[in-house]
Design an enzyme around this catalytic site. Structure first.
Site, PDB file in Angstrom:
ATOM      1  N   GLY A 150       0.855  -1.186   0.000  1.00 36.84           N
ATOM      2  CA  GLY A 150       0.000   0.000   0.000  1.00 36.84           C
ATOM      3  C   GLY A 150       0.890   1.235   0.000  1.00 36.84           C
ATOM      4  O   GLY A 150       2.071   1.168  -0.374  1.00 36.84           O
ATOM      5  N   ARG A 210      -1.776  -8.403  -2.148  1.00 37.18           N
ATOM      6  CA  ARG A 210      -2.996  -9.070  -2.625  1.00 37.18           C
ATOM      7  C   ARG A 210      -3.180  -8.835  -4.119  1.00 37.18           C
ATOM      8  O   ARG A 210      -3.498  -9.715  -4.887  1.00 37.18           O
ATOM      9  CB  ARG A 210      -4.223  -8.519  -1.890  1.00 37.18           C
ATOM     10  CG  ARG A 210      -4.718  -9.400  -0.771  1.00 37.18           C
ATOM     11  CD  ARG A 210      -5.856  -8.732  -0.085  1.00 37.18           C
ATOM     12  NE  ARG A 210      -5.608  -7.300   0.043  1.00 37.18           N
ATOM     13  CZ  ARG A 210      -6.411  -6.454   0.673  1.00 37.18           C
ATOM     14  NH1 ARG A 210      -7.508  -6.882   1.218  1.00 37.18           N
ATOM     15  NH2 ARG A 210      -6.115  -5.170   0.760  1.00 37.18           N
ATOM     16  N   ALA A 233       3.624  -3.445  10.839  1.00 39.45           N
ATOM     17  CA  ALA A 233       2.221  -3.547  10.417  1.00 39.45           C
ATOM     18  C   ALA A 233       1.307  -3.636  11.638  1.00 39.45           C
ATOM     19  O   ALA A 233       0.749  -2.627  12.081  1.00 39.45           O
ATOM     20  CB  ALA A 233       2.064  -4.741   9.503  1.00 39.45           C
ATOM     21  N   ARG A 234       1.140  -4.815  12.168  1.00 35.14           N
ATOM     22  CA  ARG A 234       0.305  -5.045  13.339  1.00 35.14           C
ATOM     23  C   ARG A 234       0.809  -6.282  14.049  1.00 35.14           C
ATOM     24  O   ARG A 234       1.315  -7.209  13.394  1.00 35.14           O
ATOM     25  CB  ARG A 234      -1.157  -5.322  12.935  1.00 35.14           C
ATOM     26  CG  ARG A 234      -2.021  -4.106  12.734  1.00 35.14           C
ATOM     27  CD  ARG A 234      -2.328  -3.392  14.063  1.00 35.14           C
ATOM     28  NE  ARG A 234      -3.160  -2.221  13.882  1.00 35.14           N
ATOM     29  CZ  ARG A 234      -2.731  -0.997  13.573  1.00 35.14           C
ATOM     30  NH1 ARG A 234      -1.437  -0.774  13.403  1.00 35.14           N
ATOM     31  NH2 ARG A 234      -3.579   0.008  13.450  1.00 35.14           N
ATOM     32  N   GLU A 287       0.017  -6.600  22.380  1.00 26.88           N
ATOM     33  CA  GLU A 287       0.658  -5.401  22.918  1.00 26.88           C
ATOM     34  C   GLU A 287      -0.351  -4.597  23.771  1.00 26.88           C
ATOM     35  O   GLU A 287      -1.554  -4.674  23.516  1.00 26.88           O
ATOM     36  CB  GLU A 287       1.226  -4.534  21.779  1.00 26.88           C
ATOM     37  CG  GLU A 287       0.171  -3.962  20.846  1.00 26.88           C
ATOM     38  CD  GLU A 287       0.780  -3.177  19.677  1.00 26.88           C
ATOM     39  OE1 GLU A 287       1.658  -3.715  18.972  1.00 26.88           O
ATOM     40  OE2 GLU A 287       0.346  -2.035  19.478  1.00 26.88           O
ATOM     41  N   HIS A 338       5.374   0.580  19.290  1.00 29.02           N
ATOM     42  CA  HIS A 338       4.342   1.020  18.342  1.00 29.02           C
ATOM     43  C   HIS A 338       4.399   2.550  18.128  1.00 29.02           C
ATOM     44  O   HIS A 338       3.439   3.269  18.430  1.00 29.02           O
ATOM     45  CB  HIS A 338       2.949   0.584  18.845  1.00 29.02           C
ATOM     46  CG  HIS A 338       1.927   0.507  17.729  1.00 29.02           C
ATOM     47  ND1 HIS A 338       0.897  -0.395  17.715  1.00 29.02           N
ATOM     48  CD2 HIS A 338       1.788   1.245  16.587  1.00 29.02           C
ATOM     49  CE1 HIS A 338       0.151  -0.216  16.635  1.00 29.02           C
ATOM     50  NE2 HIS A 338       0.690   0.774  15.934  1.00 29.02           N
ATOM     51  N   ILE A 339       5.531   2.992  17.597  1.00 27.92           N
ATOM     52  CA  ILE A 339       5.760   4.442  17.461  1.00 27.92           C
ATOM     53  C   ILE A 339       6.028   4.856  16.017  1.00 27.92           C
ATOM     54  O   ILE A 339       6.528   5.949  15.772  1.00 27.92           O
ATOM     55  CB  ILE A 339       6.939   4.915  18.350  1.00 27.92           C
ATOM     56  CG1 ILE A 339       8.223   4.132  18.021  1.00 27.92           C
ATOM     57  CG2 ILE A 339       6.584   4.801  19.822  1.00 27.92           C
ATOM     58  CD1 ILE A 339       9.491   4.740  18.637  1.00 27.92           C
TER      59      ILE A 339
HETATM   60  C1  GLV Z   1      -0.873   2.846  13.584  1.00 27.71           C
HETATM   61  O1  GLV Z   1      -0.524   1.732  13.826  1.00 27.71           O
HETATM   62  C2  GLV Z   1      -1.905   3.161  12.657  1.00 27.71           C
HETATM   63  O2  GLV Z   1      -2.597   2.247  12.189  1.00 27.71           O
HETATM   64  O3  GLV Z   1      -2.094   4.345  12.363  1.00 27.71           O
END
Ligand code: GLV
Length: 328
Positions: A156, A179, A239-240, A269, A287-288
């Protein structure tokens, strides 16, 4: 006429609260208390709008208990905290905060890649611990970044930003998996070649994950995928949590089946799996990736603009389930 009532579920810039207060009756959480689901429901049950972050889960149970709710505006590009289908079924609009964080997050992805490949934090810990007695030719020797092969999973806007940094700034050969394939013009701009996931994992020196989280992308990288990677490779996840199987990754790092990892996101997390805390060859950040003040302001502004746009003017900026708008 009374103003619409909204809940701002987490602490945000005072200026954002002031903007919202010009249009809404606002309940805030400027102490940033972590609410249980029951507390969230209690605060949201009489509100028409919610300003959320990735931490608040908006699912069928919350929606059933909040019949007045019309919109949830996420101050995040990711929105796996929303059950969008349940929101659509209830006629609740979901919005996210895309675009405004793309370049900042791509910068961070590259920073994490560099820190991981060149063992920046590991060597700093060594120095701070007073262990540096002499120079040696192979001390903290890392992996080349320039001229190496960069594999991006999830192409993306942020993935494209990382591809451009790698190809144009560091002369990297860029391969990607997604994808759907990018159109030829975009591939040329990113100097990126589309490959299958397996080929990417087998050939990349550095693998960066930028894929959105969903049931389908859960454990995109688990033990079988780690086994395909080069033993010299690095893995970066911005990502996540849940895209990577953290237990399998910690084992692969411990056994040096891959060289190193850089992680900004974690399964469960803010808890981090203890095995990841004991291996040295991993760079860990909380997560920054989008955390610069200008970018966080832009994200907060966009979430606020979505609330104002929709509840005041009937026109949200970045709807995720525009089908809901037809009926309003
Ligand atoms: C951060 O992880 C966001 O999705 O903006």
């Amino acid at each position: 006429m009374s103003k619409p009532r909204i809940l701002v579920a987490r602490s945000v810039f005072p200026e954002t609260i002031a903007r919202l207060q010009a249009h809404f009756d606002v309940e805030t959480n400027q102490d940033d208390r972590g609410w249980s689901k029951a507390e969230l429901i209690d605060k949201l049950k009489d509100k028409q709008g919610a300003f959320t972050t990735g931490s608040e889960r908006i699912d069928a149970e919350v929606l059933a208990a909040c019949p007045e709710l019309k919109i949830c505006a996420n101050m995040a590009v990711g929105y796996n905290n929303f059950d969008v289908d349940a929101m659509t079924a209830k006629g609740v609009l979901a919005t996210n905060a895309p675009d405004v964080l793309t370049e900042t997050t791509a910068d961070f992805g590259f920073a994490l890649l560099m820190a991981t490949a060149r063992r920046i934090t590991e060597s700093e810990h060594f120095l701070r611990a007073g262990k540096w007695q002499k120079w040696s030719y192979d001390m903290f020797a890392g992996a080349e970044v320039h001229g190496s092969t960069l594999g991006i999973i999830g192409m993306g806007r942020i993935g494209q930003g990382i591809a451009k940094r790698g190809a144009h700034g560091f002369g990297m050969k860029v391969v990607y998996h997604n994808r759907s394939r990018l159109d030829a013009a975009l591939e040329a701009e990113c100097k990126a070649a589309y490959v299958g996931k397996e080929e990417l994992l087998k050939t990349a020196d550095h693998v960066v994950l930028v894929v959105p989280y969903s049931a389908a992308s859960h454990h995109t990288i688990g033990a079988p995928e780690l086994a395909m990677m080069k033993p010299t490779a690095t893995l970066v996840n911005i990502a996540r949590g849940g895209i990577v199987d953290d237990v399998a990754l910690a084992a692969a790092l411990r056994d040096k089946r891959i060289a190193a990892a850089g992680l900004d996101v974690f399964e469960g997390e803010p808890k981090v799996h203890p095995d990841l805390l004991t291996v040295p060859n991993v760079v860990l950040t909380p997560h920054i990736a989008s955390a610069t003040i200008p970018t966080r302001r832009a994200m907060a502004d966009l979430a606020a603009d979505n609330l104002i746009g929709f509840l005041v003017h009937g026109k949200p900026l970045t709807p995720l389930n525009p089908a809901v708008l037809g009926g309003k």
